[in-house]
Enzyme design. Structure first.
Site, mmCIF file in Angstrom:
data_model
loop_
_atom_site.group_PDB
_atom_site.id
_atom_site.type_symbol
_atom_site.label_atom_id
_atom_site.label_comp_id
_atom_site.label_asym_id
_atom_site.label_seq_id
_atom_site.Cartn_x
_atom_site.Cartn_y
_atom_site.Cartn_z
ATOM 1 N N SER A 143 0.834 -1.203 0.000
ATOM 2 C CA SER A 143 0.000 0.000 0.000
ATOM 3 C C SER A 143 0.867 1.252 0.000
ATOM 4 O O SER A 143 1.649 1.470 -0.921
ATOM 5 C CB SER A 143 -0.973 -0.037 1.179
ATOM 6 O OG SER A 143 -1.932 0.987 1.086
ATOM 7 N N ASP A 298 -2.925 6.338 -3.784
ATOM 8 C CA ASP A 298 -1.738 5.682 -3.254
ATOM 9 C C ASP A 298 -1.265 4.596 -4.225
ATOM 10 O O ASP A 298 -1.928 4.319 -5.231
ATOM 11 C CB ASP A 298 -1.994 5.161 -1.838
ATOM 12 C CG ASP A 298 -2.907 3.951 -1.790
ATOM 13 O OD1 ASP A 298 -3.634 3.696 -2.763
ATOM 14 O OD2 ASP A 298 -2.909 3.248 -0.762
ATOM 15 N N ASP A 300 -1.213 1.324 -4.569
ATOM 16 C CA ASP A 300 -2.071 0.230 -5.028
ATOM 17 C C ASP A 300 -3.497 0.691 -5.307
ATOM 18 O O ASP A 300 -4.385 -0.126 -5.580
ATOM 19 C CB ASP A 300 -2.052 -0.946 -4.060
ATOM 20 C CG ASP A 300 -2.747 -0.653 -2.739
ATOM 21 O OD1 ASP A 300 -2.629 0.489 -2.258
ATOM 22 O OD2 ASP A 300 -3.393 -1.555 -2.190
ATOM 23 N N ASP A 302 -6.040 1.966 -3.638
ATOM 24 C CA ASP A 302 -7.244 1.743 -2.831
ATOM 25 C C ASP A 302 -7.554 2.958 -1.950
ATOM 26 O O ASP A 302 -8.597 2.998 -1.300
ATOM 27 C CB ASP A 302 -7.151 0.461 -1.999
ATOM 28 C CG ASP A 302 -6.016 0.440 -0.991
ATOM 29 O OD1 ASP A 302 -5.225 1.416 -0.957
ATOM 30 O OD2 ASP A 302 -5.904 -0.540 -0.242
#
Length: 568
Positions: A143, A298, A300, A302
């Site tokens: 993340s 961000d 990834d 999400d």
């Protein structure tokens, strides 16, 4: 003893060359060796995340194989091996390698994998699990963690992160793998030839983008809004650009310096839209082009953050709570049909602002523990029972879900919707800051804050434990000048009322979280992070004016910090 584990690795004759070299570099650094080997990298309810490098407490091909072995046993135990596993990965060091290692272990057990040929957002993996009807999913990502981290997140057949019972089963299978150095992994080429490693990409993209059209609430409104978008060196560029384009947004500028994947995230101190510094380049570009709205995701994809120019032309980064409130109010005000059984789902550390907005539109609110897997679990439950209809889900940490074709927080969906909200208010001569002020005046000034205290290594873990024990046992009755009404201890699933001493059960899973409910809709909460060496302190204040709420917030933080500093 960590030294026994270190020696086991040191003596392993087939050690990966890179890991062997890295191990040799720290052979005289006892503290580094202890931290790398004093425990197994924990596979928790959200998967595992840690620093890259050699050791049982590090992310490397061997700890990845251990996790994949547990996943293979989990899938076989559920009798779903023929459905396979979808796998995605982000822009971090070793992400694609770890994705392939996962597929190799699954393939050894006869479980097919469906792997993206290049990096993809986490919410697209969630969608892919549902679209392909696989038994499970994996995203290799850390993340928004620093560059030296990576991680492994597991998803169930519904496309959500594993809820507690499934997670416990998976964790049990992972923990049964005693020797991560000798987990069997099949040959990649052989798996490809046998149809057990399948590469996927554009068809899933097209199907996801088709579903993304449903996020738009008022397709015919004028989309004359200037946007600047940065994917912060991550996975979101293509889908956000295409999603905005198909939704009618034509003025979208990309921060080119941050558009390409970069495992070092070289232009930011932290690739996290929660951190205002991550917007620095977007703000610079926004000022140059006179942008109405800045968007950041961000690595990834999400989490999504937004920034808006104030009356002086300075960009203000909205909090996750503020962005969520704006999107929720817009959905409930402008959706053509808000059902009587509509439901907002949020977490226990998310602002009460959302609940008040939901109440004003006569829909219910459900609180879950922190972690979007709990929101996804409830979506599935109510989808099957018909008791409630999901309207929106969010958490303060910049995670939102508008439509449940994905079952994890989705920054792509959020970017499309907040752009529409911005366009709607621009058509009225207003900014999102103006709209937010109107909501505050209508419902009260809800202000929140978050403090994260980083405490690394074994000593840090011990300090976090001490902090939680102290606050749990202290009998705190006042904070920031506000009386404590109740204390919610999610480790025992109990709510204890200070006045009168009554105790009642909380109908949520156990978690090492403490929440202090104060008078006048104020609160604070302590939660050790499940993915980083941190303990987080959340604060919420509410009053009839911004100034009063700011004073309450600072007083709360001062009370907690005084106690914290005495402990660390």
């Amino acid at each position: 003893m960590w030294k026994n584990e270190y020696n086991r690795w040191k003596e392993f004759k087939e050690m990966d060359e890179n890991l062997s070299s890295q191990l040799k570099e720290i052979e005289d650094d006892e503290q580094s060796l202890e931290d790398a080997f004093y425990k197994n990298l924990e596979f928790g309810t959200g998967g595992m995340r840690g620093k890259l490098g050699p050791g049982t407490n590090r992310m490397n091909i061997y700890t990845i194989r251990r996790a994949a072995e547990g996943l293979a046993t989990y899938v076989n135990d559920r009798g779903l091996s023929n459905r396979g596993v979808a796998i995605a990965y982000d822009s971090r060091y070793m992400s694609k390698e770890f994705a392939v290692e996962t597929a190799r272990v699954l393939g050894y057990h006869g479980i097919p994998s469906y792997v993206f040929t290049s990096l993809r957002p986490t919410p697209e993996l969630s969608f892919a699990v549902r679209h392909l009807k696989t038994a499970a999913g994996v995203v290799v990502t850390a993340s928004h963690n620093p560059p030296e981290y990576n991680g492994f997140k597991a998803y169930n057949e519904d496309g959500g992160q594993l809820p507690p019972l499934q997670a416990e089963s998976m964790i049990g299978f992972v923990n049964k793998v005693e020797d991560e150095l000798n987990v069997d992994a099949a040959d990649q080429k052989q798996l490809e030839d046998d149809g057990l490693l399948n590469w996927i990409d554009e068809k899933i993209d097209a199907a996801y983008l088709e579903q993304l059209k449903s996020v738009t609430i008022q397709p015919d409104i004028k989309k004359d809004i200037s946007l600047v978008f940065t994917p912060l060196h991550g996975t979101a560029r293509d889908l956000v650009q295409k999603g905005l384009e198909q939704s009618g947004f034509s003025s979208v500028a990309i921060v080119e310096e941050q558009a390409q994947p970069d495992p070092e995230f070289s232009t930011v101190a932290s690739p996290n839209p929660e951190e205002h510094q991550a917007f620095a380049m977007a703000i610079e570009q926004g000022k140059a082009v006179g942008a109405d709205l800045l968007l950041a995701t961000d690595p990834d994809a999400d989490r999504m953050g937004a920034a808006v120019p104030d009356k002086n032309g300075e960009y203000q980064v909205l909090t996750g709570n503020q962005t969520g409130a704006l999107m929720l109010d817009y959905i409930l005000e402008h959706s053509p049909d808000v059902p009587d059984n509509g439901l907002l789902i949020k977490t226990i550390v998310t602002s009460e602002f959302g609940r008040v907005i939901a109440d004003a539109h006569n829909i219910g609110t459900l609180d879950t523990l922190t972690g979007f897997k709990f929101i996804g679990e409830k979506i599935k439950e109510y989808e099957q029972s018909g008791e409630y209809e999901f309207m929106f889900g969010y958490e303060e940490s910049y995670g939102y879900l508008v439509k449940p074709f994905a079952r994890d927080k989705d920054a792509v969906q959020a970017a499309i919707l907040i752009a529409e909200v911005g366009a709607y208010y621009k058509n009225q001569g207003k900014t999102l800051l103006d709209a937010l002020e109107e909501l505050y005046q209508k419902h009260g000034y809800f202000l929140e804050d978050l403090q994260s205290v980083k405490l690394e290594g074994k000593s840090g873990a011990d300090k976090i434990k001490t902090i939680m024990e102290d606050f749990r046992d202290a009998g705190i009755t006042e904070a920031g000048g506000k009386k404590v009404v109740a204390v919610e201890d999610y480790s025992t699933m109990t709510r204890h009322y200070v006045e009168g001493g009554a105790t009642e059960e909380i109908e949520l899973p156990t978690s090492n979280v403490l929440k202090f409910i104060l008078e006048d809709d104020c609160w604070f909460c302590l939660r050790p992070s499940g993915t980083e060496p941190k303990i987080k302190f959340y604060y919420g204040a509410k009053s009839g004016s911004r100034n009063d709420s700011e004073k309450i917030l600072e007083a709360l933080k001062a009370t907690v910090n005084d106690r914290l500093h005495a402990l660390i």
